[in-house]
Motif scaffolding. Sequence first.
Motif, PDB file in Angstrom:
ATOM      1  N   GLY A  21       0.817  -1.201   0.000  1.00  0.00           N
ATOM      2  CA  GLY A  21       0.000   0.000   0.000  1.00  0.00           C
ATOM      3  C   GLY A  21       0.855   1.257   0.000  1.00  0.00           C
ATOM      4  O   GLY A  21       0.560   2.233  -0.696  1.00  0.00           O
ATOM      5  N   THR A  22       1.942   1.238   0.767  1.00  0.00           N
ATOM      6  CA  THR A  22       2.850   2.386   0.805  1.00  0.00           C
ATOM      7  C   THR A  22       3.489   2.618  -0.564  1.00  0.00           C
ATOM      8  O   THR A  22       3.631   3.758  -1.012  1.00  0.00           O
ATOM      9  N   ALA A  23       3.859   1.538  -1.244  1.00  0.00           N
ATOM     10  CA  ALA A  23       4.450   1.659  -2.584  1.00  0.00           C
ATOM     11  C   ALA A  23       3.448   2.259  -3.568  1.00  0.00           C
ATOM     12  O   ALA A  23       3.792   3.112  -4.388  1.00  0.00           O
ATOM     13  N   VAL A  24       2.192   1.824  -3.488  1.00  0.00           N
ATOM     14  CA  VAL A  24       1.171   2.375  -4.383  1.00  0.00           C
ATOM     15  C   VAL A  24       0.955   3.855  -4.087  1.00  0.00           C
ATOM     16  O   VAL A  24       0.887   4.684  -4.997  1.00  0.00           O
ATOM     17  N   LYS A  25       0.908   4.213  -2.808  1.00  0.00           N
ATOM     18  CA  LYS A  25       0.711   5.621  -2.448  1.00  0.00           C
ATOM     19  C   LYS A  25       1.863   6.469  -2.994  1.00  0.00           C
ATOM     20  O   LYS A  25       1.652   7.544  -3.551  1.00  0.00           O
ATOM     21  N   SER A  26       3.080   5.960  -2.859  1.00  0.00           N
ATOM     22  CA  SER A  26       4.237   6.705  -3.345  1.00  0.00           C
ATOM     23  C   SER A  26       4.202   6.828  -4.873  1.00  0.00           C
ATOM     24  O   SER A  26       4.494   7.895  -5.427  1.00  0.00           O
ATOM     25  N   ALA A  27       3.811   5.768  -5.575  1.00  0.00           N
ATOM     26  CA  ALA A  27       3.682   5.837  -7.038  1.00  0.00           C
ATOM     27  C   ALA A  27       2.628   6.870  -7.427  1.00  0.00           C
ATOM     28  O   ALA A  27       2.816   7.652  -8.365  1.00  0.00           O
ATOM     29  N   LEU A  28       1.509   6.908  -6.695  1.00  0.00           N
ATOM     30  CA  LEU A  28       0.452   7.882  -6.996  1.00  0.00           C
ATOM     31  C   LEU A  28       0.956   9.307  -6.802  1.00  0.00           C
ATOM     32  O   LEU A  28       0.640  10.206  -7.588  1.00  0.00           O
ATOM     33  N   GLU A  29       1.754   9.530  -5.757  1.00  0.00           N
ATOM     34  CA  GLU A  29       2.315  10.872  -5.530  1.00  0.00           C
ATOM     35  C   GLU A  29       3.210  11.283  -6.691  1.00  0.00           C
ATOM     36  O   GLU A  29       3.141  12.411  -7.163  1.00  0.00           O
ATOM     37  N   HIS A  30       4.037  10.339  -7.159  1.00  0.00           N
ATOM     38  CA  HIS A  30       4.910  10.639  -8.299  1.00  0.00           C
ATOM     39  C   HIS A  30       4.095  10.959  -9.555  1.00  0.00           C
ATOM     40  O   HIS A  30       4.562  11.670 -10.440  1.00  0.00           O
ATOM     41  N   MET A  31       2.886  10.409  -9.642  1.00  0.00           N
ATOM     42  CA  MET A  31       2.025  10.679 -10.789  1.00  0.00           C
ATOM     43  C   MET A  31       1.221  11.967 -10.594  1.00  0.00           C
ATOM     44  O   MET A  31       0.390  12.322 -11.429  1.00  0.00           O
ATOM     45  N   GLY A  32       1.421  12.639  -9.459  1.00  0.00           N
ATOM     46  CA  GLY A  32       0.743  13.909  -9.218  1.00  0.00           C
ATOM     47  C   GLY A  32      -0.536  13.808  -8.413  1.00  0.00           C
ATOM     48  O   GLY A  32      -1.220  14.811  -8.203  1.00  0.00           O
ATOM     49  N   HIS A  33      -0.882  12.607  -7.970  1.00  0.00           N
ATOM     50  CA  HIS A  33      -2.115  12.447  -7.177  1.00  0.00           C
ATOM     51  C   HIS A  33      -1.772  12.627  -5.698  1.00  0.00           C
ATOM     52  O   HIS A  33      -1.561  11.646  -4.978  1.00  0.00           O
ATOM     53  N   ASP A  34      -1.721  13.894  -5.245  1.00  0.00           N
ATOM     54  CA  ASP A  34      -1.317  14.119  -3.859  1.00  0.00           C
ATOM     55  C   ASP A  34      -2.511  14.281  -2.923  1.00  0.00           C
ATOM     56  O   ASP A  34      -2.362  14.641  -1.760  1.00  0.00           O
ATOM     57  N   ASN A  35      -3.717  14.035  -3.427  1.00  0.00           N
ATOM     58  CA  ASN A  35      -4.919  14.126  -2.588  1.00  0.00           C
ATOM     59  C   ASN A  35      -5.397  12.748  -2.124  1.00  0.00           C
ATOM     60  O   ASN A  35      -6.520  12.589  -1.684  1.00  0.00           O
TER      61      ASN A  35
END
Lengths: 90, 90
Positions: A21-35
Amino acid sequence: MPTYQAQVFVTLRPSVLDPAGTAVKSALEHMGHDNISQVRIGKLIELSVTALDEGSARSQLNSITDQLLANPVIENYEIRLIPVKELTAH
Amino acid sequence: MPTYQAQVFVTLRPSVLDPAGTAVKSALEHMGHDNISQVRIGKLIELSVTALDEGSARSQLNSITDQLLANPVIENYEIRLIPVKELTAH
């Protein structure tokens, strides 16, 4: 005997770390999804059960999930049952 | 902005073989559960999204799931959104 379509949702207990889950969250942040926050990955097991009634299907599924599908030490689970007649009516 | 608790259910398309599901079905048979069939293993991803409204949360989640959480070639998905206010009322 009726057949039930069952869904077993297995999720990590809140106190257990979830590296996936942490890896997915970090990937999402890199894609610009910071919400997006609190990403947790669980399992969904779908199966068909033929049983006398909903009660016996549910108690069999509880026993199967405790023994095989989930690890009760670190995971919670929830079981949803749908009679197949109701399914085909959609 | 409101926060939504989202559940993304990712399941293999019916035409795709599921070796993990077959292994679970075979284990269940060895344990004497011969009334269970069609075992399929999928993923359940839980996350919190802060968005303007349900529509924009849903469209962002659709895009995230297509890009990262699921493989649309072999998997189907379904997204369920619960406003957090509704969650805490339980």
